[in-house]
Design a protein around this motif. Structure first.
Motif, short mmCIF file in Angstrom:
data_model
loop_
_atom_site.label_atom_id
_atom_site.label_comp_id
_atom_site.label_asym_id
_atom_site.label_seq_id
_atom_site.Cartn_x
_atom_site.Cartn_y
_atom_site.Cartn_z
N ALA A 16 0.85 -1.19 0.00
CA ALA A 16 0.00 0.00 0.00
C ALA A 16 0.89 1.24 0.00
O ALA A 16 1.99 1.23 0.55
N VAL A 17 0.43 2.30 -0.63
CA VAL A 17 1.18 3.55 -0.61
C VAL A 17 1.06 4.17 0.77
O VAL A 17 -0.06 4.40 1.25
N PRO A 18 2.16 4.41 1.45
CA PRO A 18 2.08 5.01 2.80
C PRO A 18 1.52 6.42 2.71
O PRO A 18 1.79 7.16 1.77
N ARG A 19 0.75 6.78 3.73
CA ARG A 19 0.16 8.11 3.76
C ARG A 19 1.23 9.19 3.89
O ARG A 19 1.18 10.22 3.23
N CYS A 20 2.22 8.95 4.76
CA CYS A 20 3.28 9.94 5.00
C CYS A 20 4.61 9.22 5.18
O CYS A 20 4.70 8.27 5.95
N TYR A 38 8.02 8.17 -4.02
CA TYR A 38 6.87 8.16 -3.11
C TYR A 38 5.95 9.35 -3.37
O TYR A 38 4.72 9.24 -3.30
N ARG A 39 6.53 10.50 -3.68
CA ARG A 39 5.74 11.69 -3.98
C ARG A 39 4.89 11.46 -5.23
O ARG A 39 3.71 11.83 -5.28
N ASP A 40 5.48 10.85 -6.24
CA ASP A 40 4.75 10.56 -7.48
C ASP A 40 3.59 9.60 -7.25
O ASP A 40 2.61 9.59 -8.00
N LEU A 41 3.71 8.76 -6.21
CA LEU A 41 2.65 7.82 -5.88
C LEU A 41 1.56 8.44 -5.01
O LEU A 41 0.55 7.80 -4.72
N GLY A 42 1.76 9.69 -4.60
CA GLY A 42 0.73 10.39 -3.85
C GLY A 42 0.97 10.50 -2.36
O GLY A 42 0.11 11.00 -1.63
N ALA A 43 2.13 10.06 -1.87
CA ALA A 43 2.43 10.14 -0.44
C ALA A 43 2.87 11.56 -0.06
O ALA A 43 3.42 12.30 -0.88
N ASP A 44 2.61 11.92 1.19
CA ASP A 44 3.15 13.14 1.77
C ASP A 44 4.58 12.82 2.18
O ASP A 44 4.80 11.98 3.06
N LEU A 219 15.03 1.26 -5.92
CA LEU A 219 13.78 1.81 -5.39
C LEU A 219 12.69 0.75 -5.32
O LEU A 219 11.94 0.67 -4.34
N ASP A 220 12.59 -0.08 -6.35
CA ASP A 220 11.61 -1.17 -6.32
C ASP A 220 11.86 -2.08 -5.12
O ASP A 220 10.92 -2.45 -4.40
N GLY A 221 13.11 -2.46 -4.92
CA GLY A 221 13.44 -3.37 -3.82
C GLY A 221 13.15 -2.76 -2.46
O GLY A 221 12.62 -3.42 -1.56
N VAL A 222 13.48 -1.48 -2.30
CA VAL A 222 13.24 -0.80 -1.02
C VAL A 222 11.75 -0.71 -0.74
O VAL A 222 11.30 -0.94 0.39
N MET A 223 10.96 -0.39 -1.75
CA MET A 223 9.52 -0.25 -1.54
C MET A 223 8.86 -1.58 -1.18
O MET A 223 7.95 -1.63 -0.35
N LEU A 224 9.35 -2.65 -1.77
CA LEU A 224 8.85 -3.97 -1.40
C LEU A 224 9.24 -4.32 0.03
O LEU A 224 8.43 -4.79 0.82
N ALA A 225 10.50 -4.08 0.37
CA ALA A 225 10.98 -4.39 1.72
C ALA A 225 10.26 -3.55 2.77
O ALA A 225 9.96 -4.03 3.87
N ALA A 226 9.98 -2.28 2.44
CA ALA A 226 9.37 -1.36 3.39
C ALA A 226 7.87 -1.57 3.53
O ALA A 226 7.30 -1.31 4.60
#
Length: 340
Positions: A16-20, A38-44, A219-226
């Motif tokens: 899920a895209v984190p809110r912040c 993350y900004r491009d995905l809509g996160a603060d 970036l892909d790997g970090v977002m999956l891990a996070a």
């Protein structure tokens, strides 16, 4: 315009895209790229770095004085620590301040801010420079009085894993390979300057192993891990599928500089002796210099790095080939006037 989307995990799931999101080192190569994704995905997205960048919601601060930036992290859902001592010649005290006490400060801020996940950037340097065979996340970290950057990264991992084990906050550790791509100062801009000056010299015939990972794959790997539950409490190697020789990677810089052949090489023992002398003279003169023995040790690294765990648990799959990544990098160098 390419549609930005979250990467897909091993079971077909997307985080899920984190809110912040709060990012330390937000103006660095990796921090800036993460913030933009993350900004491009809509996160603060908020952050801190040594110098403020208010246009990108980044305040000034450092890890040793969290009181100057902790309020800016309030309410963040995801806390990512990319800030580090970006040097292979710093003092033990500086590494200790940032990689031990500073990381604990980040954990405290993340917990007080209500973050659900803490992601810490370590490095494959934590494995040392003399790995044997194929190293995975179970390998021991380096200890000793040389290769300080790697020793400090291993120590920083201890701080994070201890917080996770104590139930203070869910933590994930990422060990990137050698991250390159448009915007990279360490592995594009600086080596190119050295190549232009004829000063790019590699130890041991350039046979050391290099693990280049393109920034978008990282970036892909970090977002999956996070973002995936499978990432909680784990260390992940996020790198390329295969390593190359140091000589092969930096031959591109040599060619971009208009030089024929490959970068010059010297035996490791000679490289260590010369850089040790230069480093000690610079210390006496109080002139910071990255011509240090640990740089030569890094360029003489042995062994391979396994990304099987990230593939199995996260579905991480690097897409950019080295040839294509270097083409993109060369194009960026030309666009920014670093190559004519």
């Amino acid at each position: 315009m390419t549609q930005v989307a979250m990467p897909v995990g091993a079971a077909g799931q997307s985080p899920a895209v984190p809110r912040c999101v709060f990012i330390t080192g937000a103006s660095g190569f990796i921090g800036r790229a993460l913030a933009q994704r993350y900004r491009d995905l809509g996160a603060d997205v908020r952050g801190m770095d040594l110098h403020a960048d208010l246009a990108n919601n980044v305040v000034a601060g450092d890890l040793t004085r969290p009181e100057s930036w902790s309020e800016h992290a309030k309410g963040c859902e995801l806390f990512i620590n990319t800030a580090a001592v970006v040097s292979l010649s710093a003092s033990w005290q500086e590494y200790s301040d940032v990689s031990a006490r500073g990381v604990r400060n980040c954990l405290d801020v993340a917990i007080a801010s209500g973050a659900k996940r803490f992601v810490h950037f370590s490095s494959i340097a934590a494995l040392g420079w003399r790995c044997k065979g194929v190293a995975d996340e179970r390998n021991e970290v380096v200890i000793g009085d040389v290769y300080r950057y790697g020793v400090a990264k291993g120590a920083s991992e201890h701080m994070v894993l201890a917080a996770h084990a104590a139930g203070e906050i869910d933590c994930t550790i990422v060990r990137p390979g050698d991250v390159y791509g448009p915007g990279s100062r360490a592995w594009l801009t600086e080596p190119l300057k050295m190549a232009k000056a004829g000063q790019l010299v590699l130890p041991n015939g350039g046979r050391g192993r290099w693990t280049p990972v393109y920034i978008d794959d990282l970036l892909d790997g970090v977002m999956l891990a996070a973002g995936l539950s499978e990432g909680r409490g784990h260390i992940f190697h996020i790198s390329a599928a295969e390593s190359v020789s140091v000589g092969e990677f930096f031959s591109s810089h040599w060619r971009w500089a208009g030089r024929s052949g490959a970068p010059r090489t010297v035996p490791l023992w000679l490289a260590l002796g010369l850089t040790s002398l230069i480093w000690r003279v610079c210390l006496l003169l109080k002139k910071p210099n990255e011509t240090a023995p640990d740089v030569m040790r890094m360029f003489a690294r042995t062994g391979e790095i396994s990304i099987d765990k990230a593939r199995r648990l996260l579905g991480y799959n690097p897409k950019m080939s080295l040839a294509e990544g270097l083409r993109h990098s060369e194009a960026w160098l030309r666009e920014t006037g670093q190559l004519s």
